[in-house]
Scaffold this motif. Structure first.
Motif, PDB file in Angstrom:
ATOM      1  N   CYS A  33     -33.449 -17.297  11.010  1.00 25.94           N
ATOM      2  CA  CYS A  33     -33.566 -18.670  11.523  1.00 25.94           C
ATOM      3  C   CYS A  33     -32.925 -18.804  12.900  1.00 25.94           C
ATOM      4  CB  CYS A  33     -32.919 -19.646  10.550  1.00 25.94           C
ATOM      5  SG  CYS A  33     -33.810 -19.797   9.003  1.00 25.94           S
ATOM      6  N   GLY A  34     -31.794 -18.180  13.093  1.00 20.83           N
ATOM      7  CA  GLY A  34     -31.142 -18.218  14.400  1.00 20.83           C
ATOM      8  C   GLY A  34     -31.924 -17.465  15.451  1.00 20.83           C
ATOM      9  N   TYR A  35     -32.560 -16.374  15.040  1.00 23.23           N
ATOM     10  CA  TYR A  35     -33.352 -15.572  15.976  1.00 23.23           C
ATOM     11  C   TYR A  35     -34.564 -16.344  16.465  1.00 23.23           C
ATOM     12  CZ  TYR A  35     -36.094 -11.647  17.747  1.00 23.23           C
ATOM     13  OH  TYR A  35     -36.831 -10.817  18.530  1.00 23.23           O
ATOM     14  N   LEU A  36     -35.198 -17.101  15.576  1.00 22.17           N
ATOM     15  CA  LEU A  36     -36.411 -17.835  15.931  1.00 22.17           C
ATOM     16  C   LEU A  36     -36.136 -19.272  16.377  1.00 22.17           C
ATOM     17  CD1 LEU A  36     -38.746 -16.581  13.090  1.00 22.17           C
ATOM     18  CD2 LEU A  36     -38.694 -15.843  15.472  1.00 22.17           C
ATOM     19  N   LEU A  37     -34.892 -19.628  16.556  1.00 18.74           N
ATOM     20  CA  LEU A  37     -34.532 -20.993  16.935  1.00 18.74           C
ATOM     21  C   LEU A  37     -35.207 -21.465  18.228  1.00 18.74           C
ATOM     22  CD1 LEU A  37     -32.804 -23.471  16.190  1.00 18.74           C
ATOM     23  CD2 LEU A  37     -31.001 -22.475  17.597  1.00 18.74           C
ATOM     24  N   PRO A  38     -35.250 -20.680  19.315  1.00 20.85           N
ATOM     25  CA  PRO A  38     -35.919 -21.173  20.523  1.00 20.85           C
ATOM     26  C   PRO A  38     -37.396 -21.513  20.296  1.00 20.85           C
ATOM     27  CG  PRO A  38     -34.548 -19.305  21.067  1.00 20.85           C
ATOM     28  CD  PRO A  38     -34.573 -19.411  19.569  1.00 20.85           C
ATOM     29  N   TRP A  39     -38.104 -20.671  19.544  1.00 24.50           N
ATOM     30  CA  TRP A  39     -39.513 -20.948  19.259  1.00 24.50           C
ATOM     31  C   TRP A  39     -39.656 -22.212  18.419  1.00 24.50           C
ATOM     32  CZ3 TRP A  39     -41.746 -20.951  14.365  1.00 24.50           C
ATOM     33  CH2 TRP A  39     -43.108 -21.180  14.359  1.00 24.50           C
ATOM     34  N   ALA A  40     -38.770 -22.408  17.433  1.00 27.77           N
ATOM     35  CA  ALA A  40     -38.836 -23.590  16.582  1.00 27.77           C
ATOM     36  C   ALA A  40     -38.576 -24.862  17.383  1.00 27.77           C
ATOM     37  CB  ALA A  40     -37.841 -23.467  15.442  1.00 27.77           C
ATOM     38  N   ILE A  41     -37.642 -24.814  18.294  1.00 28.88           N
ATOM     39  CA  ILE A  41     -37.350 -25.975  19.142  1.00 28.88           C
ATOM     40  C   ILE A  41     -38.546 -26.297  20.025  1.00 28.88           C
ATOM     41  CG2 ILE A  41     -35.930 -26.799  21.061  1.00 28.88           C
ATOM     42  CD1 ILE A  41     -33.585 -25.274  19.790  1.00 28.88           C
ATOM     43  N   ALA A  42     -39.132 -25.263  20.632  1.00 26.94           N
ATOM     44  CA  ALA A  42     -40.285 -25.484  21.513  1.00 26.94           C
ATOM     45  C   ALA A  42     -41.464 -26.064  20.748  1.00 26.94           C
ATOM     46  CB  ALA A  42     -40.686 -24.173  22.177  1.00 26.94           C
ATOM     47  N   THR A  43     -41.682 -25.586  19.530  1.00 26.52           N
ATOM     48  CA  THR A  43     -42.811 -26.069  18.739  1.00 26.52           C
ATOM     49  C   THR A  43     -42.604 -27.508  18.301  1.00 26.52           C
ATOM     50  OG1 THR A  43     -43.217 -23.826  17.964  1.00 26.52           O
ATOM     51  CG2 THR A  43     -44.210 -25.597  16.698  1.00 26.52           C
ATOM     52  N   THR A  44     -41.410 -27.850  17.852  1.00 25.29           N
ATOM     53  CA  THR A  44     -41.163 -29.218  17.387  1.00 25.29           C
ATOM     54  C   THR A  44     -41.126 -30.210  18.543  1.00 25.29           C
ATOM     55  OG1 THR A  44     -38.774 -28.830  17.376  1.00 25.29           O
ATOM     56  CG2 THR A  44     -39.949 -28.516  15.308  1.00 25.29           C
ATOM     57  N   ARG A  45     -40.780 -29.764  19.738  1.00 22.63           N
ATOM     58  CA  ARG A  45     -40.791 -30.653  20.902  1.00 22.63           C
ATOM     59  C   ARG A  45     -42.175 -30.794  21.510  1.00 22.63           C
ATOM     60  NH1 ARG A  45     -37.062 -29.556  25.428  1.00 22.63           N
ATOM     61  NH2 ARG A  45     -37.424 -31.726  25.854  1.00 22.63           N
ATOM     62  N   PHE A  86     -40.346 -10.624  21.478  1.00 20.89           N
ATOM     63  CA  PHE A  86     -40.255  -9.299  22.092  1.00 20.89           C
ATOM     64  C   PHE A  86     -38.936  -9.039  22.816  1.00 20.89           C
ATOM     65  CE2 PHE A  86     -44.921  -9.884  21.871  1.00 20.89           C
ATOM     66  CZ  PHE A  86     -45.183  -8.809  21.039  1.00 20.89           C
ATOM     67  N   ALA A  87     -38.307 -10.082  23.365  1.00 20.32           N
ATOM     68  CA  ALA A  87     -37.069  -9.868  24.116  1.00 20.32           C
ATOM     69  C   ALA A  87     -35.883 -10.614  23.524  1.00 20.32           C
ATOM     70  CB  ALA A  87     -37.255 -10.289  25.572  1.00 20.32           C
ATOM     71  N   GLY A  88     -36.087 -11.316  22.416  1.00 16.70           N
ATOM     72  CA  GLY A  88     -35.012 -12.102  21.829  1.00 16.70           C
ATOM     73  C   GLY A  88     -33.903 -11.269  21.233  1.00 16.70           C
ATOM     74  N   TRP A  89     -34.172 -10.011  20.931  1.00 14.55           N
ATOM     75  CA  TRP A  89     -33.125  -9.151  20.366  1.00 14.55           C
ATOM     76  C   TRP A  89     -32.042  -8.865  21.395  1.00 14.55           C
ATOM     77  CZ3 TRP A  89     -32.411  -4.454  22.713  1.00 14.55           C
ATOM     78  CH2 TRP A  89     -33.451  -4.003  23.520  1.00 14.55           C
ATOM     79  N   THR A  90     -32.390  -9.016  22.682  1.00 16.98           N
ATOM     80  CA  THR A  90     -31.341  -8.947  23.704  1.00 16.98           C
ATOM     81  C   THR A  90     -30.766 -10.351  23.841  1.00 16.98           C
ATOM     82  OG1 THR A  90     -32.789  -9.499  25.560  1.00 16.98           O
ATOM     83  CG2 THR A  90     -32.629  -7.184  24.954  1.00 16.98           C
ATOM     84  N   VAL A  91     -29.526 -10.442  24.121  1.00 17.74           N
ATOM     85  CA  VAL A  91     -28.902 -11.764  24.236  1.00 17.74           C
ATOM     86  C   VAL A  91     -29.499 -12.533  25.407  1.00 17.74           C
ATOM     87  CG1 VAL A  91     -26.702 -12.953  24.588  1.00 17.74           C
ATOM     88  CG2 VAL A  91     -26.788 -10.903  23.175  1.00 17.74           C
ATOM     89  N   ILE A  92     -29.790 -11.851  26.479  1.00 14.76           N
ATOM     90  CA  ILE A  92     -30.359 -12.507  27.661  1.00 14.76           C
ATOM     91  C   ILE A  92     -31.737 -13.072  27.350  1.00 14.76           C
ATOM     92  CG2 ILE A  92     -31.187 -12.112  30.011  1.00 14.76           C
ATOM     93  CD1 ILE A  92     -28.914 -10.035  30.278  1.00 14.76           C
ATOM     94  N   GLY A  93     -32.588 -12.297  26.674  1.00 13.88           N
ATOM     95  CA  GLY A  93     -33.928 -12.769  26.321  1.00 13.88           C
ATOM     96  C   GLY A  93     -33.887 -13.983  25.415  1.00 13.88           C
ATOM     97  N   TRP A  94     -32.938 -14.007  24.497  1.00 11.02           N
ATOM     98  CA  TRP A  94     -32.813 -15.144  23.593  1.00 11.02           C
ATOM     99  C   TRP A  94     -32.418 -16.399  24.360  1.00 11.02           C
ATOM    100  CZ3 TRP A  94     -29.232 -18.634  21.731  1.00 11.02           C
ATOM    101  CH2 TRP A  94     -29.566 -19.273  20.544  1.00 11.02           C
ATOM    102  N   PHE A  95     -31.476 -16.257  25.292  1.00 14.51           N
ATOM    103  CA  PHE A  95     -31.050 -17.418  26.080  1.00 14.51           C
ATOM    104  C   PHE A  95     -32.132 -17.886  27.048  1.00 14.51           C
ATOM    105  CE2 PHE A  95     -26.652 -16.430  24.754  1.00 14.51           C
ATOM    106  CZ  PHE A  95     -26.289 -17.696  24.332  1.00 14.51           C
ATOM    107  N   VAL A  96     -32.933 -16.966  27.567  1.00 13.64           N
ATOM    108  CA  VAL A  96     -34.061 -17.356  28.425  1.00 13.64           C
ATOM    109  C   VAL A  96     -35.053 -18.189  27.623  1.00 13.64           C
ATOM    110  CG1 VAL A  96     -36.083 -16.468  29.651  1.00 13.64           C
ATOM    111  CG2 VAL A  96     -33.842 -15.468  30.069  1.00 13.64           C
TER     112      VAL A  96
END
Length: 61
Positions: free
Chosen positions: A3-15, A29-39
């Motif tokens: 759930c934490g890993y997919l949080l950015p996608w979930a926020i984008a979809t609900t917004r 594809f890049a969320g496993w890196t901390v930088i990709g997740w924050f991007v």
């Protein structure tokens, strides 16, 4: 953790972001890196941008 890993996608979809698919791909594809997740998170919580508005009025008005 999933759930934490997919949080950015979930926020984008609900917004209702128009680029939620792109955010989801970056997150997957890049969320496993901390930088990709924050991007991806930054893109998800960023402001909506309007590309343009076309105003149409019927002829003769």
């Amino acid at each position: 953790m999933t759930c934490g890993y997919l949080l950015p996608w979930a926020i984008a979809t609900t917004r209702g972001k128009s680029n939620a698919e792109v955010i989801g791909a970056i997150n997957f594809f890049a969320g496993w890196t901390v930088i990709g997740w924050f991007v991806a998170l930054g893109m998800a919580v960023g402001s909506h941008r309007v590309a343009g508005v076309r105003v149409w009025s019927p002829p003769g008005t």
